[in-house]
Write a protein that holds these residues in place. Structure first.
Motif, short mmCIF file in Angstrom:
data_model
loop_
_atom_site.label_atom_id
_atom_site.label_comp_id
_atom_site.label_asym_id
_atom_site.label_seq_id
_atom_site.Cartn_x
_atom_site.Cartn_y
_atom_site.Cartn_z
N ARG A 1 0.84 -1.20 0.00
CA ARG A 1 0.00 0.00 0.00
C ARG A 1 0.88 1.26 0.00
O ARG A 1 0.86 2.06 0.93
N MET A 2 1.64 1.46 -1.07
CA MET A 2 2.53 2.61 -1.16
C MET A 2 1.77 3.93 -1.19
O MET A 2 2.31 4.97 -0.78
N ASP A 3 0.53 3.90 -1.66
CA ASP A 3 -0.26 5.13 -1.75
C ASP A 3 -0.50 5.76 -0.38
O ASP A 3 -0.67 6.98 -0.26
N ARG A 4 -0.47 4.94 0.66
CA ARG A 4 -0.77 5.45 2.01
C ARG A 4 0.44 6.11 2.68
O ARG A 4 0.28 6.84 3.65
N LEU A 5 1.65 5.83 2.20
CA LEU A 5 2.84 6.38 2.84
C LEU A 5 2.91 7.91 2.71
O LEU A 5 3.35 8.60 3.63
N LYS A 6 2.49 8.43 1.56
CA LYS A 6 2.54 9.88 1.35
C LYS A 6 1.65 10.61 2.35
O LYS A 6 2.08 11.59 2.99
N ASP A 7 0.42 10.15 2.51
CA ASP A 7 -0.49 10.77 3.47
C ASP A 7 0.01 10.59 4.90
O ASP A 7 -0.12 11.49 5.74
N GLY A 8 0.59 9.43 5.18
CA GLY A 8 1.10 9.17 6.52
C GLY A 8 2.23 10.12 6.90
O GLY A 8 2.29 10.63 8.02
N LEU A 9 3.14 10.37 5.96
CA LEU A 9 4.25 11.28 6.23
C LEU A 9 3.73 12.70 6.44
O LEU A 9 4.18 13.40 7.36
N LYS A 10 2.80 13.14 5.60
CA LYS A 10 2.27 14.50 5.72
C LYS A 10 1.61 14.70 7.08
O LYS A 10 1.84 15.71 7.76
N CYS A 11 0.80 13.75 7.50
CA CYS A 11 0.13 13.85 8.79
C CYS A 11 1.15 13.86 9.94
O CYS A 11 1.00 14.63 10.90
N SER A 12 2.18 13.05 9.84
CA SER A 12 3.18 12.96 10.90
C SER A 12 3.94 14.28 11.04
O SER A 12 4.19 14.75 12.16
N VAL A 13 4.32 14.88 9.92
CA VAL A 13 5.06 16.15 9.97
C VAL A 13 4.21 17.25 10.58
O VAL A 13 4.68 18.01 11.45
N LEU A 14 2.96 17.36 10.17
CA LEU A 14 2.09 18.41 10.70
C LEU A 14 1.85 18.23 12.20
O LEU A 14 1.89 19.21 12.97
N LEU A 15 1.64 17.01 12.64
CA LEU A 15 1.44 16.76 14.07
C LEU A 15 2.69 17.08 14.87
O LEU A 15 2.61 17.69 15.96
#
Length: 447
Positions: free
Chosen positions: A304-318
Motif C-alpha cells: 500500500r505505497m499510496d498510504r505512505l505519502k499521506d502518513g508522512l504529511k500527517c506525521s510532519v504536521l502533528l
C-alpha cells in the motif's frame, strides 16, 4: 486491551494518533522518572554525583543506542511480515532475533565492563567525578542483556501495531524505578550505583510484563526453537547497519562530551541538566517516529505505497504543531525547570543555570530538524532501505566533530551547543532527498 492493530486500513491520521498517544504517555512517564532520578542524585548526593551521572550519559547511550538500532531493524521485518500476515515466518523471525540478542548482549556486557573506565579517562572526565561515573556505568552494563531482551519484546509489540502494552509496562517500570531510587540512594545509601541498580531492576520488571502479554497472542504461542540462519541473516542485514549508525552517532556524542568535560564540572552539570529534559523536548518526535515507522513497514509489506505519502504529511504536521506548543513552555520556564534538578551554592547554581538555559534555548529552536530527520529515517527503514539511514549517521558524526574541533575558537562554548543541531541538519538533508527518491522508485516498480 487490543493485542494487534492493522495499520494498512483506515485513515492515516487517526491510526497515527492512536498509535502515538500511548507512546507519548509512556515518554511522559519516562520523563518523570528521569527528572526524579536526576533530582534524587542531584539533591541527595550533590553536584559531583550529578555531574558524574551526566558525564557517563553519552557512554551509556552508546550501548543503548546500538541496542535500539539493532532491535529497530528487527522491527522492520516484524512489521513487514505482520503486514503480509505471514505468522509462521514471523514466529521464526522472533526466534532468530532472540538468538542474536542473546549473543550480542553477552558480548556487549563483557566489552562494557572492560572498557568503561578507560574510555571515561580518554574523554577527559574530571578526576573528582571519574570513580563515581565508572561505578555507575559498571552497574548499568551488568544489565545490558536485560535491556536487549526488553527492547526486543517492546519492538515486537510495536510492530504488531500495539503501542499500549509496552507503554503500560514502561509506566510500571518507571514508577518502580522511582521507588527503588528513593530506597537504594536515599535510604540504603548506595550512591550513584544505587540509581543504576534501580534502572536495571525496573527494566527487568518491564520485560516480564511484555513477555507475558506476548504469550497471550495466539499466533505467537507456537514457538520455533531452532533459529533460521536465513532469517538471522536478514535480521542482521536490517538491524546491523542501524546499530552501526546509532553507534556512530553516539560516538559523535562522546566527542561532544569530551569538549564539555574540558569546561569543568559546573559546565558538565549544566549540560547534563538539559540532557535530562531532552526527552521532553523530543516527545512528539519520538512518539510520531515510532508510529510512522510501523505505519510505513506494515503498508509497505502490504503493497500500500499510496498510504505512505499521506502518513508522512500527517506525521510532519502533528510533530511541528506539538513542538510549537511545547517550545513556549520550555523557553518561558526553562531556568525554573533546570533548578529542580540540582543543589549547591548560589554562585555554583548561577553558573550552572546560565549554561543550561543557553543550551536549552539552542535545542528547543533546532528540534524541528530532529523531528523531520526521524520521520524521514523511519519511513526509509519501513520500506526496507537502510543505506541512507546508515550513511546519515556518519554525516551527523562528521559535522559534530567539525563543530567541536574547529568552531570553539570562533564561537567559544556556543560551538558545543551547536554541535548536535549542525549534525541534525546535515543528516536531514541527506535523508529527505533519499526518502523521496526511494519512494518514487518503489512506486514505479511496485516493490
Amino acid at each position: 486491551m487490543k493485542k494487534v492493530a492493522d495499520m494498512t486500513q483506515g485513515r492515516p491520521l487517526g491510526l497515527l494518533v492512536n498509535f502515538a498517544v500511548p507512546l507519548l504517555a509512556g515518554s511522559l512517564c519516562q520523563l518523570l522518572y528521569t527528572a526524579v532520578d536526576s533530582a534524587v542524585v542531584g539533591q541527595m548526593l550533590g553536584v559531583n554525583a550529578f555531574a558524574a551521572v551526566g558525564a557517563s550519559g553519552f557512554l551509556s547511550w552508546l550501548v543503548t543506542d546500538v541496542i535500539l538500532g539493532l532491535t529497530q531493524g528487527f522491527g522492520i521485518l516484524f512489521g513487514q511480515l505482520f503486514g503480509k500476515k505471514q505468522w509462521p515466518l514471523l514466529r521464526q523471525a522472533v526466534t532468530a532475533a532472540a538468538a542474536i540478542g542473546l549473543g550480542g548482549g553477552a558480548a556487549m556486557t563483557a566489552l562494557g565492563l572492560l572498557l568503561a573506565e578507560p574510555v571515561l579517562r580518554l574523554m577527559h572526565t574530571p578526576r573528582a567525578i571519574l570513580p563515581l561515573a565508572a561505578g555507575y556505568l559498571q552497574v548499568l552494563f551488568c544489565g545490558i542483556l536485560v535491556t536487549m531482551w526488553n527492547r526486543l519484546a517492546f519492538t515486537l509489540l510495536l510492530s504488531l501495531g500495539n503501542s499500549r502494552t509496552p507503554v503500560a509496562g514502561n509506566m510500571v517500570s518507571c514508577v518502580l524505578n522511582i521507588v527503588l531510587d528513593l530506597l537504594l540512594v536515599g535510604v540504603l545509601d548506595w550512591g550513584v550505583r544505587g540509581a543504576a541498580a534501580a534502572t536495571v531492576l525496573a527494566q527487568l520488571v518491564c520485560l516480564a510484563y511484555c513477555l507475558g502479554k506476548l504469550w497471550d497472542i495466539p499466533e505467537l504461542k507456537s514457538v520455533e526453537l531452532r533459529p533460521s540462519p536465513a532469517l538471522m541473516g536478514e535480521l542482521l542485514r536490517l538491524g546491523g547497519p542501524l546499530a552501526f549508525r546509532n553507534g556512530v552517532i553516539s560516538l559523535g556524542g562522546l566527542f561532544v562530551q569530551s569538549a564539555i568535560n574540558g569546561h569543568g564540572t559546573l559546565f558538565v552539570a549544566g549540560m547534563a541538566a538539559v540532557e535530562k529534559y531532552f526527552g521532553l523536548i523530543n516527545l512528539p518526535g519520538d512518539a510520531l517516529e515510532g508510529a510512522f515507522a510501523n505505519f510505513s513497514a506494515q503498508n509497505y509489506g502490504a503493497g500500500r505505497m499510496d498510504r505512505l505519502k499521506d502518513g508522512l504529511k500527517c506525521s510532519v504536521l502533528l510533530a511541528l504543531a506539538s513542538w510549537a506548543v511545547m517550545a513556549v513552555g520550555l523557553l518561558t520556564w526553562g531556568r525554573e525547570l533546570l533548578s529542580l534538578l540540582v543543589s549547591g551554592s548560589p554562585g555554583e547554581l548561577e553558573q550552572l543555570l546560565r549554561t543550561g538555559y543557553e543550551y536549552l534555548t539552542v535545542l528547543v529552536l533546532s528540534i524541528p530538524l530532529m523531528f523531520l530527520l526521524c520521520l524521514y529515517r523511519s519511513g526509509l527503514e519501513g520500506m526496507g532501505s537502510v543505506l541512507a539511514p546508515t550513511v546519515s549517521g556518519f554525516v551527523e558524526l562528521g559535522l559534530r566533530i567539525l563543530a567541536v574541533l574547529f568552531l570553539p575558537g570562533l564561537m567559544g562554548r556556543w560551538a558545543v551547543y551547536l554541535a548536535n543541531p549542525l549534525g541534525w541538519l546535515g543528516a536531514l538533508l541527506l535523508l529527505a532527498v533519499s526518502y523521496h527518491r526511494t519512494y518514487r522508485q518503489k512506486c514505479s516498480t511496485g516493490t
